[in-house]
Design a protein around this motif. Structure first.
Motif, PDB file in Angstrom:
ATOM      1  N   ASP A 280     119.712-129.697 -18.595  1.00 24.19           N
ATOM      2  CA  ASP A 280     118.320-129.628 -19.024  1.00 24.19           C
ATOM      3  C   ASP A 280     117.992-128.256 -19.595  1.00 24.19           C
ATOM      4  N   VAL A 281     116.915-128.191 -20.347  1.00 27.18           N
ATOM      5  CA  VAL A 281     116.423-126.903 -20.827  1.00 27.18           C
ATOM      6  C   VAL A 281     115.850-126.130 -19.650  1.00 27.18           C
ATOM      7  N   SER A 282     115.765-124.831 -19.805  1.00 26.60           N
ATOM      8  CA  SER A 282     115.295-123.979 -18.723  1.00 26.60           C
ATOM      9  C   SER A 282     113.829-124.225 -18.421  1.00 26.60           C
ATOM     10  N   ALA A 283     113.515-124.216 -17.127  1.00 27.60           N
ATOM     11  CA  ALA A 283     112.139-124.052 -16.648  1.00 27.60           C
ATOM     12  C   ALA A 283     111.219-125.214 -16.941  1.00 27.60           C
ATOM     13  N   ALA A 284     111.695-126.455 -16.784  1.00 22.50           N
ATOM     14  CA  ALA A 284     110.851-127.623 -17.030  1.00 22.50           C
ATOM     15  C   ALA A 284     110.727-128.463 -15.771  1.00 22.50           C
ATOM     16  N   LYS A 285     109.551-129.052 -15.576  1.00 23.27           N
ATOM     17  CA  LYS A 285     109.313-129.895 -14.398  1.00 23.27           C
ATOM     18  C   LYS A 285     110.070-131.208 -14.552  1.00 23.27           C
ATOM     19  N   ARG A 286     110.814-131.579 -13.516  1.00 21.53           N
ATOM     20  CA  ARG A 286     111.530-132.848 -13.497  1.00 21.53           C
ATOM     21  C   ARG A 286     111.423-133.453 -12.093  1.00 21.53           C
ATOM     22  N   THR A 287     111.365-134.777 -12.008  1.00 21.60           N
ATOM     23  CA  THR A 287     111.311-135.422 -10.704  1.00 21.60           C
ATOM     24  C   THR A 287     112.334-136.555 -10.628  1.00 21.60           C
ATOM     25  N   MET A 288     112.544-137.036  -9.393  1.00 20.76           N
ATOM     26  CA  MET A 288     113.451-138.154  -9.114  1.00 20.76           C
ATOM     27  C   MET A 288     112.713-139.179  -8.257  1.00 20.76           C
ATOM     28  N   ASP A 289     113.266-140.398  -8.209  1.00 18.63           N
ATOM     29  CA  ASP A 289     112.791-141.399  -7.260  1.00 18.63           C
ATOM     30  C   ASP A 289     113.915-142.386  -7.000  1.00 18.63           C
ATOM     31  N   PHE A 290     113.722-143.222  -5.982  1.00 14.27           N
ATOM     32  CA  PHE A 290     114.757-144.131  -5.527  1.00 14.27           C
ATOM     33  C   PHE A 290     114.356-145.583  -5.755  1.00 14.27           C
ATOM     34  N   ASP A 291     115.346-146.392  -6.079  1.00 14.85           N
ATOM     35  CA  ASP A 291     115.190-147.842  -6.115  1.00 14.85           C
ATOM     36  C   ASP A 291     116.370-148.424  -5.360  1.00 14.85           C
ATOM     37  N   GLY A 292     116.213-148.561  -4.038  1.00 19.37           N
ATOM     38  CA  GLY A 292     117.336-148.958  -3.209  1.00 19.37           C
ATOM     39  C   GLY A 292     118.416-147.898  -3.244  1.00 19.37           C
TER      40      GLY A 292
END
Length: 544
Positions: free
Chosen positions: A280-292
């Motif tokens: 990824d590029v530097s300094a950016a907001k990123r999130t994760m989530d789960f599906d099973g």
């Protein structure tokens, strides 16, 4: 201390803040200052509610390069959506507008985090009550002086808050990167909080379970495990460029923009597995989530990646539909069979979960989608200086015995029932417009939204059981629900009319049961010999 903020793009805002100090951490510093200014004046707070773009919205298959209200050509879909309201962002004590960037949900309360872009540290938290699903209330708000609020989560009666603070203004702290544990009172904010100082320039994300909370710091950062009782750091693991942390059972999962995904054992933070994702590029907001057993990862310009959390293998790669500086996947949220993906200026995409994510389309909202959180019946979309959008999913939550034999809707985006035609449907339906002609009967059980006009012509009948939302709020050319002579709207459930209601001579409305309600935001035109029968709640007192 000068704060530098690296922006990913104008629409997809970054939340990493940098300064020069990187001293050792202090744990469990009890707050002794008055940096939290809490406002509980509901009257003044709710002036920030904006209904301009409220009403029925669509999921359409138009180009993802624009995030705008979709026209009446939007395709039919089985996920009816209504934008309930927008919350305009607060201004800090110096009159500067803050930016919405994160949302946490507990029951009927949504907690919204705000930050300040540029060199100044300043933040805020809003608490929104959605217990009345069509009338959200901003019930309390706190300005957090000299501190950016980057993320938050609810845990055991407290709000766990990630941030970056100006240590020139807080000499008792060694580092800008902090976690705040704020005690809540019946879900509301208080000035009782403890600050844990972390090594790092900014705390980018937090997650919590019953006994601990976990925080990650950004560039040259670390993963910290913090004891919920003592507020002290128990374990630390150093990993560069950490963006996000999430919990799945006994797994603690982190996302680094350069190192990819690491999976740790919850109790000891021993590394169990790691695998690379898109750099990824530097300094950016990123999130994760789960599906099973699947991990959904926001990957910036590379779109959304779907991984097997056990093997680390990539199961699916979903690129952005169109390239653009402000088109970037920032966040993902999974809820009840759907995945919602915030793509900056490219809008909010909706996918049906399953063996593979399947695209339903782009939600028709104004402005950029920088963060998304879906919980219960709601979707919360943060748009930076555009504030927060609250969207309700109209899910069918009542089973009517007389409707079990009805099929799902299959008549296209513009429904026209010809004279004496009879149609009955069950489930979730979202369409653009409808006309029920003389002697025709439409019965719908479940949830239905009609984005534009509905006309019941002479002798036509619309029987609705469940929820029904129609129209747009106070448009220049208002949407209308028109009931003509001897036509009947029969209601068993909840009706929300966002535009105007026109009851021509001889029109009839009948409410069934004792729990039905109608909300009308627009103008009501009521001609002679109109008949309204049954027991009902008129929330806006428009049918008098």
């Amino acid at each position: 201390m000068k704060k530098e903020v690296y922006l990913f793009s104008l629409a997809a805002m970054s939340l990493f803040t940098f300064c020069t100090n990187n001293d050792e951490s202090n744990s469990g510093t009890q707050a002794k200052d008055s940096n939290v200014q809490i406002n509980n004046d509901v009257t003044s707070l709710n002036k920030r509610l904006d209904y301009t773009n409220s009403g029925v919205i669509s999921i359409g298959n138009s180009s993802a390069s624009t995030a705008r209200l979709l026209s009446s050509q939007a395709a039919t879909n089985a996920l009816p959506l209504v934008q309930i309201a927008e919350i305009n962002p607060p201004k800090d004590s110096n009159g500067r507008t803050l930016q919405a960037n994160h949302v946490a949900v507990n029951g009927n309360f949504a907690y919204v985090a705000y930050t300040m872009m540029g060199e100044v540290y300043s933040g805020a938290i809003d608490v929104i009550d959605v217990s009345d699903p069509y009338k959200p209330k901003l019930i309390t708000s706190a300005l957090i002086a000299n501190t950016d609020i980057t993320s938050l989560t609810y845990s055991n009666g407290s709000l766990i808050i990630a941030g970056a603070t100006d240590i020139d203004k807080k000499p008792e702290l060694a580092n800008p990167s902090i976690v705040i544990n704020m005690q809540l009172s019946s879900g509301l904010l208080t000035d009782k909080y403890t600050i844990t100082d972390l090594e790092g320039k900014v705390t980018t994300d937090v997650a919590a379970n019953s006994s601990s909370y976990f925080a990650v710091t950004g560039d040259q950062g670390s993963l910290f495990k913090i004891n919920s009782s003592s507020k002290a750091i128990s374990t630390k693991v150093t990993v560069n460029d950490l963006r996000s942390v999430a919990i799945s059972g006994d797994k603690i999962v982190t996302l680094s923009g350069t190192k990819g995904v690491n999976i740790y054992n919850e109790s000891t933070l021993s590394l169990q597995k790691s695998f690379t994702t898109s750099t990824d590029v530097s300094a950016a907001k990123r999130t994760m989530d789960f599906d099973g057993a699947k991990l959904l990862v926001s990957e910036g310009y590379n779109g959304l990646g779907v991984y097997d959390i056990n093997s680390g293998s990539k199961l699916q790669s979903i690129p952005l539909a169109a390239a653009g500086e402000d088109n970037v996947t920032n966040a993902v949220s999974v809820n009840d069979g759907y995945a919602f993906v915030a793509n900056g200026a490219a809008g909010l995409n909706v996918y049906k979960t399953g063996t593979q994510l399947s695209l339903l389309g782009t939600v028709g909202i104004e402005g950029s989608s920088n963060y998304v959180k879906s919980s219960g019946d709601f979707i919360y979309v943060a748009s930076g200086k555009g504030g927060l959008k609250i969207i309700k999913m109209e899910k069918p939550n009542t089973t009517f015995g007389s409707c079990t034999g009805y099929g799902t809707y299959n008549q296209g985006q513009n429904l026209i029932l010809n004279s004496n035609e009879i149609k009955s449907y069950n489930g979730s339906t979202a369409i653009s417009s409808a006309m029920i002609n003389s002697g025709a009967i439409l019965t719908h059980c479940g949830s239905i939204t009609i984005q534009n006009g509905l006309t019941l012509n002479s002798g036509g009948t619309f029987n609705m059981k469940g929820t029904f939302s129609q129209g747009k709020y106070q448009q220049q050319n208002p949407t209308e629900l028109i009931i003509n002579s001897n036509a009947l709207l029969q209601i068993e459930g909840t009706v929300v009319i966002w535009g105007d209601l026109r009851l021509n001579s001889g029109a009839k409305i009948n409410f069934i049961g004792n729990d039905s309600s109608i909300t009308i935001y627009g103008k009501v035109t009521k001609n002679s010999d109109v008949t309204i029968t049954g027991n009902y709640k008129d929330t806006e007192n428009k049918l008098k």
